[in-house]
Scaffold this motif. Structure first.
Motif, mmCIF file in Angstrom:
data_model
loop_
_atom_site.group_PDB
_atom_site.id
_atom_site.type_symbol
_atom_site.label_atom_id
_atom_site.label_comp_id
_atom_site.label_asym_id
_atom_site.label_seq_id
_atom_site.Cartn_x
_atom_site.Cartn_y
_atom_site.Cartn_z
ATOM 1 N N LEU A 186 -42.888 38.076 35.373
ATOM 2 C CA LEU A 186 -43.455 37.201 34.339
ATOM 3 C C LEU A 186 -44.922 37.544 34.113
ATOM 4 C CD1 LEU A 186 -41.960 33.839 35.639
ATOM 5 C CD2 LEU A 186 -41.239 35.100 33.597
ATOM 6 N N ASN A 187 -45.360 37.406 32.876
ATOM 7 C CA ASN A 187 -46.792 37.554 32.604
ATOM 8 C C ASN A 187 -47.436 36.168 32.582
ATOM 9 O OD1 ASN A 187 -46.274 36.459 30.047
ATOM 10 N ND2 ASN A 187 -46.377 38.437 28.993
ATOM 11 N N ASP A 188 -48.740 36.118 32.337
ATOM 12 C CA ASP A 188 -49.448 34.828 32.378
ATOM 13 C C ASP A 188 -49.100 33.917 31.201
ATOM 14 O OD1 ASP A 188 -50.767 36.301 30.449
ATOM 15 O OD2 ASP A 188 -52.757 36.055 31.317
ATOM 16 N N LYS A 189 -48.350 34.410 30.224
ATOM 17 C CA LYS A 189 -47.899 33.597 29.085
ATOM 18 C C LYS A 189 -46.510 33.005 29.339
ATOM 19 C CE LYS A 189 -50.229 36.636 25.801
ATOM 20 N NZ LYS A 189 -49.983 37.590 24.705
ATOM 21 N N GLY A 190 -45.931 33.291 30.499
ATOM 22 C CA GLY A 190 -44.587 32.805 30.796
ATOM 23 C C GLY A 190 -43.503 33.631 30.130
ATOM 24 N N GLU A 191 -43.812 34.872 29.805
ATOM 25 C CA GLU A 191 -42.833 35.760 29.194
ATOM 26 C C GLU A 191 -42.215 36.649 30.275
ATOM 27 O OE1 GLU A 191 -44.938 36.493 24.865
ATOM 28 O OE2 GLU A 191 -45.718 37.578 26.623
ATOM 29 N N LEU A 192 -40.947 36.977 30.083
ATOM 30 C CA LEU A 192 -40.208 37.795 31.034
ATOM 31 C C LEU A 192 -40.171 39.242 30.548
ATOM 32 C CD1 LEU A 192 -38.352 37.811 33.589
ATOM 33 C CD2 LEU A 192 -36.434 37.514 31.999
ATOM 34 N N LEU A 193 -40.414 40.173 31.462
ATOM 35 C CA LEU A 193 -40.332 41.594 31.139
ATOM 36 C C LEU A 193 -38.866 42.023 31.127
ATOM 37 C CD1 LEU A 193 -41.657 44.346 30.637
ATOM 38 C CD2 LEU A 193 -41.739 44.644 33.127
ATOM 39 N N VAL A 194 -38.436 42.612 30.008
ATOM 40 C CA VAL A 194 -37.084 43.150 29.889
ATOM 41 C C VAL A 194 -37.169 44.613 29.480
ATOM 42 C CG1 VAL A 194 -36.079 40.900 29.333
ATOM 43 C CG2 VAL A 194 -36.733 42.448 27.489
ATOM 44 N N VAL A 195 -36.117 45.337 29.783
ATOM 45 C CA VAL A 195 -36.026 46.748 29.410
ATOM 46 C C VAL A 195 -34.753 46.934 28.590
ATOM 47 C CG1 VAL A 195 -37.303 47.529 31.453
ATOM 48 C CG2 VAL A 195 -34.816 47.421 31.539
ATOM 49 N N ARG A 196 -34.700 48.025 27.866
ATOM 50 C CA ARG A 196 -33.487 48.391 27.132
ATOM 51 C C ARG A 196 -32.841 49.560 27.870
ATOM 52 N NH1 ARG A 196 -31.591 46.397 22.826
ATOM 53 N NH2 ARG A 196 -33.583 45.548 22.133
ATOM 54 N N ARG A 197 -31.532 49.433 28.126
ATOM 55 C CA ARG A 197 -30.804 50.448 28.878
ATOM 56 C C ARG A 197 -30.725 51.749 28.091
ATOM 57 N NH1 ARG A 197 -28.421 49.028 33.350
ATOM 58 N NH2 ARG A 197 -26.921 50.738 33.230
ATOM 59 N N LEU A 198 -31.116 52.818 28.729
ATOM 60 C CA LEU A 198 -31.103 54.138 28.115
ATOM 61 C C LEU A 198 -29.777 54.869 28.367
ATOM 62 C CD1 LEU A 198 -32.990 56.017 26.509
ATOM 63 C CD2 LEU A 198 -33.852 56.890 28.675
ATOM 64 N N LYS A 199 -29.031 54.391 29.367
ATOM 65 C CA LYS A 199 -27.792 55.063 29.764
ATOM 66 C C LYS A 199 -26.652 54.059 29.878
ATOM 67 C CE LYS A 199 -30.398 58.382 32.547
ATOM 68 N NZ LYS A 199 -30.690 58.856 33.895
ATOM 69 N N ASP A 200 -25.437 54.589 29.868
ATOM 70 C CA ASP A 200 -24.268 53.757 30.143
ATOM 71 C C ASP A 200 -24.212 53.433 31.621
ATOM 72 O OD1 ASP A 200 -23.030 53.296 27.673
ATOM 73 O OD2 ASP A 200 -22.228 55.342 27.652
ATOM 74 N N PRO A 201 -23.614 52.345 32.018
ATOM 75 C CA PRO A 201 -22.870 51.432 31.163
ATOM 76 C C PRO A 201 -23.790 50.528 30.337
ATOM 77 C CG PRO A 201 -22.824 50.654 33.429
ATOM 78 C CD PRO A 201 -23.530 51.984 33.433
ATOM 79 N N GLN A 202 -23.267 50.102 29.215
ATOM 80 C CA GLN A 202 -23.969 49.177 28.313
ATOM 81 C C GLN A 202 -25.262 49.755 27.736
ATOM 82 O OE1 GLN A 202 -22.476 46.372 27.223
ATOM 83 N NE2 GLN A 202 -20.733 46.959 28.470
ATOM 84 N N LYS A 203 -25.256 51.028 27.441
ATOM 85 C CA LYS A 203 -26.410 51.711 26.836
ATOM 86 C C LYS A 203 -26.869 50.948 25.588
ATOM 87 C CE LYS A 203 -27.703 56.126 24.755
ATOM 88 N NZ LYS A 203 -27.236 57.488 24.441
ATOM 89 N N GLY A 204 -28.185 50.764 25.482
ATOM 90 C CA GLY A 204 -28.778 50.109 24.327
ATOM 91 C C GLY A 204 -28.941 48.604 24.437
ATOM 92 N N THR A 205 -28.330 47.993 25.454
ATOM 93 C CA THR A 205 -28.457 46.547 25.615
ATOM 94 C C THR A 205 -29.685 46.221 26.458
ATOM 95 O OG1 THR A 205 -27.056 46.499 27.596
ATOM 96 C CG2 THR A 205 -25.961 46.192 25.453
ATOM 97 N N LEU A 206 -30.061 44.957 26.447
ATOM 98 C CA LEU A 206 -31.188 44.510 27.260
ATOM 99 C C LEU A 206 -30.781 44.452 28.728
ATOM 100 C CD1 LEU A 206 -32.761 41.654 25.095
ATOM 101 C CD2 LEU A 206 -33.440 44.064 25.245
#
Length: 179
Positions: A49-69
């Protein structure tokens, strides 16, 4: 989906082809008596979490579920603790340095890899990082972004365990109780 034990045709101890299903999680060699157990692989997941209460997410570059958060994380190496694994994975995927990690909970999971249904045990950690300005997607993270907790849509995350863990995180924890 193929159960991983179906691919093990020969006993890893003596090489015999008399290596048969013993039960749902093991095969046994009728020649030498060796029993191989399919135990879950350890994996780690980071809530950052950052100081604004936001969560860090990434986007999957590979399968399984490539392209999803997804959340930063990955498999724990055989010589690592869960904490060491999450520190390494966060660094690889985000370039961020974890200075503190707190274990929160774990969930059983199945990870589809090359057509095999691999059992995993996913360990979820709340991580504090040193310098958020160093954030940069790397390894198998296509990009990164911050999402306010109240704006997270769990269904946009591709992996079952991540969706379940994220929902638990959102349901059970508030920003004040995480620190």
């Amino acid at each position: 989906m193929t159960h991983p034990l179906e691919k093990f045709k020969y006993c890893p101890k003596c090489g015999s082809a008399n290596f048969a299903i013993n039960n749902v999680k093991s095969k046994k060699c009728s020649n030498c008596g060796f029993v191989y157990y399919l135990n879950p692989s350890a994996a780690n997941v980071a809530f950052i979490l950052n100081d604004k209460g936001e969560l860090l997410v990434v986007r999957r570059l590979k399968d399984p579920q490539k392209g999803t958060l997804d959340l930063p994380g990955g498999f724990t190496d055989s010589d690592e603790t869960g904490e060491e694994g999450v520190i390494r994975e966060v660094k690889e995927e985000t370039a961020l340095e974890v200075i503190r990690s707190k274990y929160l909970f774990s969930l059983p999971n199945h990870y589809l890899y090359c057509g095999l249904d691999i059992p995993t045990l996913d360990m979820f950690f709340l991580c504090e990082v040193k310098d958020l300005s160093l954030l940069q997607a790397g390894d198998d993270a296509g990009d990164t972004k911050w999402i306010p907790l109240e704006s997270i849509r769990v269904e946009e995350f591709g992996l079952d365990s991540i969706r379940k863990g994220l929902q638990m995180f959102l349901d059970q924890y508030t920003k004040s109780s995480l620190i």
